[in-house]
Enzyme design. Structure first.
Site: not given
Ligand code: BDR
Ligand code: CA
Length: 323
Positions: A19, A24, A48, A133, A174-175, A248-249
């Site tokens: 996303d 990402d 996102n 991701t 978040f994800n 993160h991703d």
């Molecule tokens: C995740 O949330 C998104 O904002 C980032 O792309 C990542 O995948 C981190 O919590």
């Molecule tokens: Ca992401």
């Protein structure tokens, strides 16, 4: 360049479901340049930003990379049962604020992401690794829609959740928070699963000096990545008080090719879908108190130096290719 230090044999064939999103974008870059990864395709999902914007961003990233050979398909615009919750406060109005990216690549698959994943799995001569991701909407729908193809999945290496960390609520990452019902389907699927959560990804950081050095670079990709990450680091400072950009991703992609970049534990992880305060929590059974068998390899610690130098190799390799 390789991600793995001990790579032999064929590159790992993967599909990224994302996303984009700043991190990402770096995940896509990492998979695209690593010679120990064979990036078979990219699918997008709302997260996102809206589905329209994340798809547009993926097309812009592929233009920047001149990656004409990587197939792309658009997926779900909303979570399975909930309204979409976006991360505009982190990634901006476009979902990728901070620099002007090139015009979007024109070519993309006419298939929906879920059918595209099925098509890729059916046509591949070897099982594929899925690297989600973003929210798990496309992956959960795929699991429900194509049970006969699940044996074609080697492993799912996902960025999401956390054993003891959270970011969007005091309980949830978040994800997983955006589509907990989808995450629940994935964690209950019985598929080999690696969870690359906030416990490690919050430490997959480029610091402010790293970002400034990218901005100062004359490399066409490094420079633009530097500007994008400067925006991202700005929102991280404002929202979380962190000094830097947590990629993160990109760590999830790195772990797919080189699991030893993290240390992991086999744990049972359940996804909270009903709590008043805890929706989207990944409940990891650290001490085996539930008696449930482990369903995930959960990343607990990270080799931060190795990750950081990997990121610089990715950007410099892309500079050479895209000059
Ligand atoms: C995740 O949330 C998104 O904002 C980032 O792309 C990542 O995948 C981190 O919590
Ligand atoms: Ca992401």
């Amino acid at each position: 360049m390789t991600i793995s230090t001990a790579h032999t044999g064929k590159p790992l064939p993967i599909l990224i479901d994302c996303d984009p999103g700043h991190d990402d974008m770096v995940a896509i870059m990492t998979a695209y340049v690593a010679t120990d990864i064979d990036l078979r395709g990219i699918t997008t999902v709302a997260g996102n930003q809206t589905g329209e914007k994340t798809f547009l961003n993926a097309r812009r990233i592929l233009s920047l990379l001149k990656a004409d050979d990587v197939p792309l398909a658009r997926g779900c615009d909303v979570p399975l049962v909930r309204p979409l919750h976006i991360a505009e406060n982190i990634h901006g109005d476009s979902g990728l604020d901070g620099a002007d990216l090139p015009e979007p690549r024109e070519a993309y698959s006419s298939l929906h992401a879920v059918d595209f994943i099925a098509d890729q799995l059916s046509r591949s001569d070897t099982p594929l690794t899925l690297v989600p991701t973003g929210p798990l909407t496309n992956i959960a729908l795929f699991i429900r829609r194509y049970p006969e193809l699940l044996s074609r999945i080697e492993r799912i290496v996902l960025m999401g959740g956390g054993v003891s960390e959270s970011n969007v609520t005091p309980a949830a990452e978040f994800n997983i928070f955006v589509d907990p019902e989808a995450a629940d389907i994935v964690f209950r699927s019985g598929l080999p699963l690696t969870m690359v959560g906030l416990d490690v990804t919050n430490r997959a950081m480029l610091n402010l000096d790293d970002i400034a050095s990218l901005q100062a670079s004359d490399g066409p990709v490094s420079h633009i990545v530097g500007d994008l990450l400067a925006f991202f680091a700005g929102t991280y400072k404002k929202v979380f008080g962190m000094a830097g950009a947590a990629l993160h991703d990109a760590l999830a992609v790195a772990v797919a090719a080189a699991p030893d970049i993290v240390t992991a534990r086999d744990l049972h992880v359940a996804v909270e879908t009903k709590g008043d305060h805890t929706v989207g929590r990944t409940v990891a059974d650290l001490y085996g108190v539930t008696g449930n068998a482990p369903n995930a390899s959960v990343a607990m610690d990270i080799d931060t130096n190795r990750f950081r130098s990997l990121m610089f190799s990715v950007f410099s390799e892309l500079d050479t290719r895209c000059r």
